[in-house]
Every structure is written in C-alpha cells, then in structure tokens.
Motif scaffolding. Structure first.
Motif, mmCIF file in Angstrom:
data_model
loop_
_atom_site.group_PDB
_atom_site.id
_atom_site.type_symbol
_atom_site.label_atom_id
_atom_site.label_comp_id
_atom_site.label_asym_id
_atom_site.label_seq_id
_atom_site.Cartn_x
_atom_site.Cartn_y
_atom_site.Cartn_z
ATOM 1 N N LEU A 1 39.568 42.076 54.828
ATOM 2 C CA LEU A 1 38.425 43.040 54.300
ATOM 3 C C LEU A 1 38.645 44.033 54.524
ATOM 4 O O LEU A 1 38.161 45.029 53.619
ATOM 5 C CB LEU A 1 36.920 42.469 55.210
ATOM 6 C CG LEU A 1 36.667 40.951 54.947
ATOM 7 C CD1 LEU A 1 35.336 40.633 55.708
ATOM 8 C CD2 LEU A 1 36.288 40.658 53.390
ATOM 9 N N ASP A 2 39.361 44.767 55.312
ATOM 10 C CA ASP A 2 39.529 46.176 55.782
ATOM 11 C C ASP A 2 40.527 46.799 54.639
ATOM 12 O O ASP A 2 40.196 47.852 54.148
ATOM 13 C CB ASP A 2 40.059 46.433 57.115
ATOM 14 C CG ASP A 2 39.098 46.313 58.069
ATOM 15 O OD1 ASP A 2 37.782 46.411 57.797
ATOM 16 O OD2 ASP A 2 39.706 46.385 59.487
ATOM 17 N N VAL A 3 41.301 45.998 54.478
ATOM 18 C CA VAL A 3 42.356 46.336 53.268
ATOM 19 C C VAL A 3 41.725 46.334 51.943
ATOM 20 O O VAL A 3 41.974 47.478 51.191
ATOM 21 C CB VAL A 3 43.565 45.267 53.229
ATOM 22 C CG1 VAL A 3 44.420 45.494 51.995
ATOM 23 C CG2 VAL A 3 44.613 45.498 54.587
ATOM 24 N N GLU A 4 40.799 45.365 51.604
ATOM 25 C CA GLU A 4 40.191 45.309 50.255
ATOM 26 C C GLU A 4 39.218 46.571 50.211
ATOM 27 O O GLU A 4 39.147 47.414 49.176
ATOM 28 C CB GLU A 4 39.484 44.309 49.973
ATOM 29 C CG GLU A 4 40.568 43.034 50.161
ATOM 30 C CD GLU A 4 39.847 41.556 49.658
ATOM 31 O OE1 GLU A 4 38.490 41.591 49.767
ATOM 32 O OE2 GLU A 4 40.450 40.435 49.559
ATOM 33 N N ALA A 5 38.512 46.859 51.075
ATOM 34 C CA ALA A 5 37.518 48.102 51.361
ATOM 35 C C ALA A 5 38.216 49.193 51.144
ATOM 36 O O ALA A 5 37.481 50.090 50.391
ATOM 37 C CB ALA A 5 36.563 47.871 52.564
ATOM 38 N N ASP A 6 39.348 49.561 51.918
ATOM 39 C CA ASP A 6 40.162 50.640 51.739
ATOM 40 C C ASP A 6 40.817 50.953 50.263
ATOM 41 O O ASP A 6 40.611 51.875 49.820
ATOM 42 C CB ASP A 6 41.328 50.602 52.717
ATOM 43 C CG ASP A 6 42.006 51.881 52.872
ATOM 44 O OD1 ASP A 6 43.015 52.373 52.374
ATOM 45 O OD2 ASP A 6 41.288 52.924 53.397
ATOM 46 N N LYS B 1 33.136 43.579 40.507
ATOM 47 C CA LYS B 1 33.175 42.545 41.153
ATOM 48 C C LYS B 1 34.271 41.641 40.614
ATOM 49 O O LYS B 1 34.530 41.552 39.349
ATOM 50 C CB LYS B 1 31.804 41.662 40.633
ATOM 51 C CG LYS B 1 30.271 41.979 41.183
ATOM 52 C CD LYS B 1 29.316 41.343 40.844
ATOM 53 C CE LYS B 1 28.181 41.870 41.561
ATOM 54 N NZ LYS B 1 26.876 40.976 40.976
ATOM 55 N N VAL B 2 35.008 41.368 41.532
ATOM 56 C CA VAL B 2 36.380 40.433 41.184
ATOM 57 C C VAL B 2 36.428 39.276 41.961
ATOM 58 O O VAL B 2 35.961 39.090 42.933
ATOM 59 C CB VAL B 2 37.641 41.238 41.248
ATOM 60 C CG1 VAL B 2 37.397 42.232 40.088
ATOM 61 C CG2 VAL B 2 37.539 41.796 42.738
ATOM 62 N N THR B 3 37.176 38.260 41.750
ATOM 63 C CA THR B 3 37.544 37.254 42.715
ATOM 64 C C THR B 3 38.614 37.424 43.563
ATOM 65 O O THR B 3 39.305 38.507 43.175
ATOM 66 C CB THR B 3 37.868 36.077 41.869
ATOM 67 O OG1 THR B 3 39.207 36.224 40.935
ATOM 68 C CG2 THR B 3 36.601 35.571 40.791
ATOM 69 N N PRO B 4 39.028 36.707 44.425
ATOM 70 C CA PRO B 4 40.147 37.181 45.342
ATOM 71 C C PRO B 4 41.380 36.867 44.516
ATOM 72 O O PRO B 4 42.285 37.705 45.025
ATOM 73 C CB PRO B 4 40.091 35.962 46.506
ATOM 74 C CG PRO B 4 38.707 35.600 46.553
ATOM 75 C CD PRO B 4 38.196 35.673 45.041
ATOM 76 N N ARG B 5 41.636 36.149 43.559
ATOM 77 C CA ARG B 5 42.749 36.115 42.919
ATOM 78 C C ARG B 5 42.831 37.059 41.984
ATOM 79 O O ARG B 5 44.076 37.658 41.700
ATOM 80 C CB ARG B 5 42.744 34.783 41.958
ATOM 81 C CG ARG B 5 43.087 33.534 42.946
ATOM 82 C CD ARG B 5 43.124 32.064 42.394
ATOM 83 N NE ARG B 5 43.097 31.039 43.081
ATOM 84 C CZ ARG B 5 43.428 29.711 42.613
ATOM 85 N NH1 ARG B 5 43.422 29.693 41.214
ATOM 86 N NH2 ARG B 5 43.575 28.685 43.233
ATOM 87 N N SER B 6 41.917 37.819 41.337
ATOM 88 C CA SER B 6 42.040 38.708 40.266
ATOM 89 C C SER B 6 41.962 40.158 41.050
ATOM 90 O O SER B 6 42.138 41.108 40.394
ATOM 91 C CB SER B 6 40.980 38.648 39.410
ATOM 92 O OG SER B 6 39.623 38.590 39.855
ATOM 93 N N PHE B 7 41.818 40.266 42.350
ATOM 94 C CA PHE B 7 41.719 41.437 42.906
ATOM 95 C C PHE B 7 42.884 42.529 42.485
ATOM 96 O O PHE B 7 42.548 43.624 42.260
ATOM 97 C CB PHE B 7 41.330 41.589 44.286
ATOM 98 C CG PHE B 7 41.235 42.623 45.001
ATOM 99 C CD1 PHE B 7 39.989 43.353 45.190
ATOM 100 C CD2 PHE B 7 42.231 43.121 45.852
ATOM 101 C CE1 PHE B 7 39.766 44.548 45.989
ATOM 102 C CE2 PHE B 7 42.250 44.393 46.651
ATOM 103 C CZ PHE B 7 40.902 44.986 46.673
ATOM 104 N N GLU B 8 43.933 41.989 43.076
ATOM 105 C CA GLU B 8 45.249 42.821 42.840
ATOM 106 C C GLU B 8 45.442 43.184 41.459
ATOM 107 O O GLU B 8 46.020 44.423 41.250
ATOM 108 C CB GLU B 8 46.413 41.778 43.360
ATOM 109 C CG GLU B 8 46.379 41.354 44.703
ATOM 110 C CD GLU B 8 47.608 40.524 45.403
ATOM 111 O OE1 GLU B 8 48.582 40.568 44.646
ATOM 112 O OE2 GLU B 8 47.398 39.590 46.388
#
Length: 342
Positions: free
Chosen positions: A139-144, A158-165
C-alpha cells in the motif's frame, strides 16, 4: 531458605539479582542474554528458588520457555506494571537496580503475570505479522507512486491491482526521467504482491483446517484474517474468567479516573494487542455496512449509532464482538442469528 530472582533482560546482557526471603541480596551479576547462560547461573539455586521474574519483552517468551523447560519457576510479568513499581524506588535507573527491584517485587508478590502464548500461537503470530508487513509495504508503494504523479498534475484514479502498473507507466511516459525512476518500483511491486498472496494462501489453509476459526467465522463480519487473529491473540480462552473482560484486555473499554469529587470517563484505553483491536474494529465496520441479514446484534448497534453516533457505535460493537467470540470459543457454539427467548 527461599530465594527470589529478578532478571533485567537487554539485547546483549542480562542483569541477574537473587535475594533471600528477608530481602538481602544473595548474588548479583551480569551474564550474556542467552538461555543457556541464564540456566547456568540459576540452576545453582534451583532447590531454593521460589520465583524468577522477567519483564515481558522481545526475548521474554524464549527465555521463559527455556527456563520453565529446565524446571525453573520463571514468571513473565507485565512491563508497564513493573515499570511503575521500579519508578517508586529512590534509586538511579540502571540495569542492576532494575534487576534488584524485580527480585524484591518477586519476594513481596507485587507483580502482574503476563500470559505467554503457546508455541503454535507464536508461530501463527509470525504469519499474521509478516503478512501485515507485506500488505502495508504494498500500500505504501502504491500510495507513493500516486503521490509522485500527482505532483505533475497526473491522477491514477480508480484502477484494479492488475491494471495499476500499466496505468502508472502510461502516465509516467510524459517524461523519460520520471519513467526511468518509477520503473524499478513497478518491477519490485509484482514480487511483493506474489509473496503477499503466498502468505495469504498459507493463512487461508490454516483457517480451513482449524475448527475454532471455522466456528468464529459464523459470526457476521468475521472473516479468515479476523478469526485467526482472534484465535492467536486470545490463545487459551479459559485464562479469562469472564467473557466481558476480553473487552478491557483488548483495550476497547473507556478509561476512567475517579478521585474524591473528580470522576470522568475518557476514550478507550487502547491497551493490549493493537492487531486484534484493529481486526475487531474492521469486523464491526463490516457488520454495520456490508452484512444485509438482520440480527439482534446489528439492530442493537444501529440503535446505538442513532443515539451516540456512528463512531462510538462501531467501537462498542467491536467490543461486543470480542466478548461474543470468546463465549463461542468457551462454549463451542456457533453464532446465534436469532435472539434467545426465555
């Protein structure tokens, strides 16, 4: 002659003090903070030792188990309670004086015993905390990454865990330098996600084969993580004489100060295991907001929310969930959806 010992444990060395029944110091020394070294020192007095006290801490569980296995009368005492007693001494704060104070408290019987978890619970606690650490870092990595892009007016949305990258790479492509900076972080994220999923699968496997956890999950709002967290934190349900004392043990009961004409009630104490307290709070949130099926427990919480506010109702519900789960453990019964009629 009865002897009493106090151990002030630190990372490298442990101060040992042994006193007799009259409070006279029999022996004082420092030894390595190793179970074998402590046994060597204390076994010379094993025939006379009545109690051996050591404060609860990172090394306490290991030392306690080793000393008890060697036949020594070890007791793990509550650190905050002992700290207050030691503070009353008119002595400088040193390891030697702390060991002497613990030994005197053992002699006088002024201590509060701490439950040392069983070996199985200690192992499962490692699983729970390691899983929590990985989840927190993810969660820290994604928030940063969201914060980095937001500085340039770019919103991940808003994205899914798979489409985040893919979304982050798309937004970072506006600047080759920014794209190069975020790429190592994006490369590390799948590895963290994979290991987190591995630990979560281990947790689900444990819960699937644990009848107590399966019983706890019949309570609405309680899932696999909350059930195992409760199972590990409570460990031995019979150590609580009354189920309602679980609320105070977890730190979900209000503080109270009463002296003379002064009498006030404050916020919850937040004592005890913070992981269990957070889990019960989350279970209460789920029961209030996501569980559609009606139950007397949910109806009670909804009425309380109208009178006292939603936040207080969630805390009160979390406390009540903890109490009910303990009674379910002791009685061996599932959650009862309908109110009992007398």
């Amino acid at each position: 002659m009865k002897y009493f010992a106090g151990l002030d444990v630190s990372l490298e060395q442990t101060s040992v003090c042994i006193v007799d029944a009259g409070g006279t110091v029999v022996r004082e020394m420092k030894t390595a903070s190793e179970a074998a070294a402590l046994r060597t020192v204390l076994e010379n007095y094993v025939e006379h030792l009545e109690r051996i006290g050591l404060e609860a801490g990172p090394l306490s569980q290991h030392f306690y188990s080793e000393l008890v296995e060697a036949g020594l009368p070890a007791i793990c005492v509550e650190a905050r309670h002992m700290a207050q007693a030691l503070r009353a001494q008119t002595l400088n704060k040193t390891d030697r004086n702390d060991a002497r104070g613990i030994a005197q408290m053992m002699r006088a019987g002024l201590f509060k015993v701490v439950h040392v978890k069983t070996e199985r619970s200690q192992r499962l606690n490692v699983l729970l905390r390691t899983r929590k650490v990985l989840k927190s870092k993810l969660l820290d990595v994604e928030a940063d990454l969201r914060g980095v892009l937001k500085n340039f007016g770019l919103k991940v949305g808003k994205v899914t865990p798979r489409s985040f990258e893919a979304r982050v790479r798309e937004l970072a492509a506006f600047d080759p330098f920014i794209a190069a900076v975020v790429e190592p972080v994006l490369a590390a994220r799948p590895a963290m996600r994979e290991q987190y999923d591995r630990l979560h699968a281990m947790l689900l496997q444990v819960v699937r084969h644990d009848p107590v956890c399966q019983r706890l999950m019949t309570m609405p709002g309680v899932g696999a993580v909350v059930a195992l967290t409760y199972r590990v934190a409570i460990d031995v349900p019979t150590r609580f004489t009354k189920s309602r004392t679980v609320g105070a043990h977890v730190g979900l009961t209000p503080r109270r100060y009463q002296s003379g004409e002064v009498d006030w009630t404050g916020r919850i104490s937040k004592a005890g295991d913070p992981l269990l307290r957070t889990s019960l709070y989350e279970a209460a949130q789920v029961l209030l907001t996501r569980v559609a099926r009606s139950s007397p427990l949910r109806s009670w919480a909804m009425r309380l929310a109208k009178r006292r506010g939603r936040k207080k109702a969630v805390v009160a519900l979390a406390r009540k969930i903890g109490v009910i789960l303990h009674r379910m453990c002791v009685d061996g019964t599932d959650f009862r959806w309908e109110a009992m009629t007398v």
